[in-house]
Design a protein around this motif. Structure first.
Motif, PDB file in Angstrom:
ATOM      1  N   ILE A   1       0.844  -1.205   0.000  1.00 15.81           N
ATOM      2  CA  ILE A   1       0.000   0.000   0.000  1.00 15.81           C
ATOM      3  C   ILE A   1       0.877   1.251   0.000  1.00 15.81           C
ATOM      4  O   ILE A   1       0.607   2.213  -0.721  1.00 15.81           O
ATOM      5  CB  ILE A   1      -0.979  -0.011   1.197  1.00 15.81           C
ATOM      6  CG1 ILE A   1      -2.035  -1.108   0.991  1.00 15.81           C
ATOM      7  CG2 ILE A   1      -1.650   1.360   1.365  1.00 15.81           C
ATOM      8  CD1 ILE A   1      -3.038  -1.252   2.126  1.00 15.81           C
ATOM      9  N   GLN A   2       1.941   1.226   0.793  1.00 14.47           N
ATOM     10  CA  GLN A   2       2.861   2.374   0.785  1.00 14.47           C
ATOM     11  C   GLN A   2       3.448   2.585  -0.614  1.00 14.47           C
ATOM     12  O   GLN A   2       3.595   3.717  -1.080  1.00 14.47           O
ATOM     13  CB  GLN A   2       3.991   2.152   1.790  1.00 14.47           C
ATOM     14  CG  GLN A   2       3.562   2.213   3.247  1.00 14.47           C
ATOM     15  CD  GLN A   2       4.752   2.199   4.193  1.00 14.47           C
ATOM     16  OE1 GLN A   2       5.695   2.978   4.024  1.00 14.47           O
ATOM     17  NE2 GLN A   2       4.727   1.338   5.192  1.00 14.47           N
ATOM     18  N   ASP A   3       3.756   1.501  -1.291  1.00 16.61           N
ATOM     19  CA  ASP A   3       4.402   1.591  -2.606  1.00 16.61           C
ATOM     20  C   ASP A   3       3.456   2.110  -3.698  1.00 16.61           C
ATOM     21  O   ASP A   3       3.914   2.754  -4.643  1.00 16.61           O
ATOM     22  CB  ASP A   3       4.963   0.220  -3.010  1.00 16.61           C
ATOM     23  CG  ASP A   3       6.165  -0.190  -2.163  1.00 16.61           C
ATOM     24  OD1 ASP A   3       6.768   0.694  -1.523  1.00 16.61           O
ATOM     25  OD2 ASP A   3       6.485  -1.396  -2.119  1.00 16.61           O
ATOM     26  N   ILE A   4       2.161   1.853  -3.572  1.00 17.77           N
ATOM     27  CA  ILE A   4       1.207   2.295  -4.597  1.00 17.77           C
ATOM     28  C   ILE A   4       0.682   3.710  -4.314  1.00 17.77           C
ATOM     29  O   ILE A   4       0.167   4.389  -5.206  1.00 17.77           O
ATOM     30  CB  ILE A   4       0.014   1.302  -4.731  1.00 17.77           C
ATOM     31  CG1 ILE A   4      -0.869   1.625  -5.957  1.00 17.77           C
ATOM     32  CG2 ILE A   4      -0.858   1.321  -3.488  1.00 17.77           C
ATOM     33  CD1 ILE A   4      -0.223   1.359  -7.290  1.00 17.77           C
TER      34      ILE A   4
ATOM     35  N   HIS B   1       9.665  -0.298   6.634  1.00 17.40           N
ATOM     36  CA  HIS B   1       9.673  -0.385   5.160  1.00 17.40           C
ATOM     37  C   HIS B   1      10.311   0.871   4.564  1.00 17.40           C
ATOM     38  O   HIS B   1      11.218   0.787   3.728  1.00 17.40           O
ATOM     39  CB  HIS B   1       8.240  -0.568   4.653  1.00 17.40           C
ATOM     40  CG  HIS B   1       8.133  -0.627   3.158  1.00 17.40           C
ATOM     41  ND1 HIS B   1       8.773  -1.590   2.407  1.00 17.40           N
ATOM     42  CD2 HIS B   1       7.470   0.163   2.263  1.00 17.40           C
ATOM     43  CE1 HIS B   1       8.494  -1.410   1.127  1.00 17.40           C
ATOM     44  NE2 HIS B   1       7.724  -0.338   1.016  1.00 17.40           N
ATOM     45  N   LYS B   2       9.842   2.030   4.999  1.00 19.62           N
ATOM     46  CA  LYS B   2      10.395   3.287   4.490  1.00 19.62           C
ATOM     47  C   LYS B   2      11.825   3.491   4.969  1.00 19.62           C
ATOM     48  O   LYS B   2      12.690   3.955   4.217  1.00 19.62           O
ATOM     49  CB  LYS B   2       9.520   4.469   4.941  1.00 19.62           C
ATOM     50  CG  LYS B   2       9.900   5.800   4.313  1.00 19.62           C
ATOM     51  CD  LYS B   2       9.669   5.755   2.804  1.00 19.62           C
ATOM     52  CE  LYS B   2       9.957   7.096   2.148  1.00 19.62           C
ATOM     53  NZ  LYS B   2       9.798   7.023   0.685  1.00 19.62           N
TER      54      LYS B   2
ATOM     55  N   VAL C   1      17.698   4.042   4.298  1.00 17.00           N
ATOM     56  CA  VAL C   1      19.042   3.692   4.799  1.00 17.00           C
ATOM     57  C   VAL C   1      19.304   2.193   4.586  1.00 17.00           C
ATOM     58  O   VAL C   1      19.393   1.420   5.544  1.00 17.00           O
ATOM     59  CB  VAL C   1      19.216   4.090   6.292  1.00 17.00           C
ATOM     60  CG1 VAL C   1      19.331   5.590   6.446  1.00 17.00           C
ATOM     61  CG2 VAL C   1      18.057   3.571   7.145  1.00 17.00           C
ATOM     62  N   PRO C   2      19.426   1.767   3.333  1.00 17.34           N
ATOM     63  CA  PRO C   2      19.585   0.335   3.051  1.00 17.34           C
ATOM     64  C   PRO C   2      20.857  -0.278   3.629  1.00 17.34           C
ATOM     65  O   PRO C   2      20.949  -1.499   3.779  1.00 17.34           O
ATOM     66  CB  PRO C   2      19.595   0.283   1.518  1.00 17.34           C
ATOM     67  CG  PRO C   2      19.982   1.654   1.070  1.00 17.34           C
ATOM     68  CD  PRO C   2      19.427   2.580   2.100  1.00 17.34           C
ATOM     69  N   ASP C   3      21.810   0.561   3.973  1.00 11.08           N
ATOM     70  CA  ASP C   3      23.089   0.068   4.491  1.00 11.08           C
ATOM     71  C   ASP C   3      23.092  -0.061   6.017  1.00 11.08           C
ATOM     72  O   ASP C   3      24.082  -0.502   6.602  1.00 11.08           O
ATOM     73  CB  ASP C   3      24.218   1.013   4.070  1.00 11.08           C
ATOM     74  CG  ASP C   3      23.971   2.460   4.521  1.00 11.08           C
ATOM     75  OD1 ASP C   3      22.787   2.875   4.556  1.00 11.08           O
ATOM     76  OD2 ASP C   3      24.940   3.151   4.849  1.00 11.08           O
ATOM     77  N   LYS C   4      22.002   0.317   6.673  1.00 11.96           N
ATOM     78  CA  LYS C   4      21.963   0.291   8.135  1.00 11.96           C
ATOM     79  C   LYS C   4      21.124  -0.883   8.652  1.00 11.96           C
ATOM     80  O   LYS C   4      20.268  -1.413   7.937  1.00 11.96           O
ATOM     81  CB  LYS C   4      21.444   1.624   8.677  1.00 11.96           C
ATOM     82  CG  LYS C   4      22.388   2.785   8.331  1.00 11.96           C
ATOM     83  CD  LYS C   4      22.021   4.082   9.017  1.00 11.96           C
ATOM     84  CE  LYS C   4      23.030   5.183   8.658  1.00 11.96           C
ATOM     85  NZ  LYS C   4      22.790   6.437   9.383  1.00 11.96           N
TER      86      LYS C   4
END
Length: 331
Positions: free
Chosen positions: A52-55, A261-262, A267-270
């Protein structure tokens, strides 16, 4: 009776349109088509499920969502959140159609402040100005002088003359944190969010002992003993900003898990660790109400433009005053 007619008849009882779409349906594709065709906007809270967040056209915390609802040019607002959020959007846009995928997506914090009881409480303290958290019903907002969110609560309290007594409702934890932050004495309504009160301080500290380089970050709706050990306390958007700015690599996150999710996108590296709760047998760090919305319900809601949110005109006008004061002070 057709399936749609039956679903409409059962809408108030079930809270959503109980219709089974085709098994082959692509919800993302269909929602994009419907949104364009109907000039609709999908607003979603950070606590919604990932899809839902993505749409959504816009994802935010309560303040950002209220600001977005106030300025949208869409004909239809689909609010992927809980009831008080959609109700606030309707108050801000009385002429627009506001939809909520599931009418029963409520809020334990809003429920902890019954209007009749709060009206009686307010009557006992006639000299007090009332500041209420946005997590309240339209009836409470109508009894309120200024609405606030966790993003702007401190600023709003500080905007009130120091000799003016204040009632703060409904969250006792946020209220206690604001007393500490602002130095203002306030009368607090005794309400709370069941998600933010479920965290186990003992287990969080054990987790911290295992990850001594981690930073504990928490939402101010959490209990005082947790806020005392947190490196940072802030709103949903505040927590998101903090993890981006902090030099720490690991965080123990004490708020509803939907925010992860957000955070992971930012911060994909954390390393992000959801704060543990007391009960191993429940998903207590998930808001049951927020998760009542699904992609299926979102699709059906926009397709058939039901369930829609209605607010009594007189009540709406009264509630609007306190919301507009908040938006003005938040500029």
């Amino acid at each position: 009776m057709t399936t749609l007619e039956k679903a409409k008849e059962e809408l108030q009882q079930k809270g959503f349109l109980d219709i089974e779409p085709p098994k082959s349906i692509n919800y993302i594709k269909e929602l994009k088509k419907l949104r364009k065709k109907k000039n609709a906007v999908i607003l979603a809270h950070y606590y919604q499920e990932d899809a839902i967040q993505d749409i959504a056209d816009f994802v935010g915390d309560s303040l950002a969502l209220a600001q977005q609802a106030a300025k949208t040019n869409a004909d239809i607002i689909v609010f992927a959140g809980v009831h008080f959020m959609a109700e606030t959007a309707k108050i801000l846009n009385p002429s627009k159609k506001v939809l909520l995928p599931d009418l029963k997506a409520g809020c334990s914090l809003a429920d902890s402040c019954p209007p009749n009881e709060f009206a009686a409480f307010k009557k006992k303290h006639p000299n007090h100005i009332v500041v209420s958290y946005v997590n309240t019903s339209a009836e409470i907002k109508a009894l309120t002088d200024i609405v606030c969110t966790s993003s702007n609560a401190e600023k709003i309290i500080n905007s009130i003359p120091k000799d003016q007594p204040i009632i703060f409702a409904p969250d006792r934890n946020l209220g206690a944190w604001l007393i500490k932050k602002t130095g203002r004495e306030m009368l607090l309504w005794d309400g709370a969010c069941m998600v933010h009160e479920a965290f186990s301080i003992e287990r969080i500290l054990n987790l911290y002992a295992e990850n001594p380089d981690a930073e504990i970050i928490a939402h101010p709706e959490s209990q005082a003993h947790l806020l005392k050990v947190a490196k940072y306390v802030g709103s949903t958007s505040g927590l998101l900003n903090y993890v981006q700015k902090s030099k720490a690599k690991t965080f123990i996150v004490a708020t509803e898990v939907g925010i992860l999710h957000k955070m992971r996108q930012l911060v994909p590296d954390k390393i992000l660790i959801p704060a543990p709760v007391d009960d191993d047998n429940c998903n207590c760090s998930e808001c049951f109400y927020m998760k009542m919305n699904t992609m299926k319900k979102l699709y059906l809601c926009l397709k058939y433009e039901l369930p829609s949110i209605e607010v009594d005109t007189t009540l709406s006008k009264k509630a609007l005053v306190s919301i507009e004061r908040m938006l003005e002070l938040s500029k």
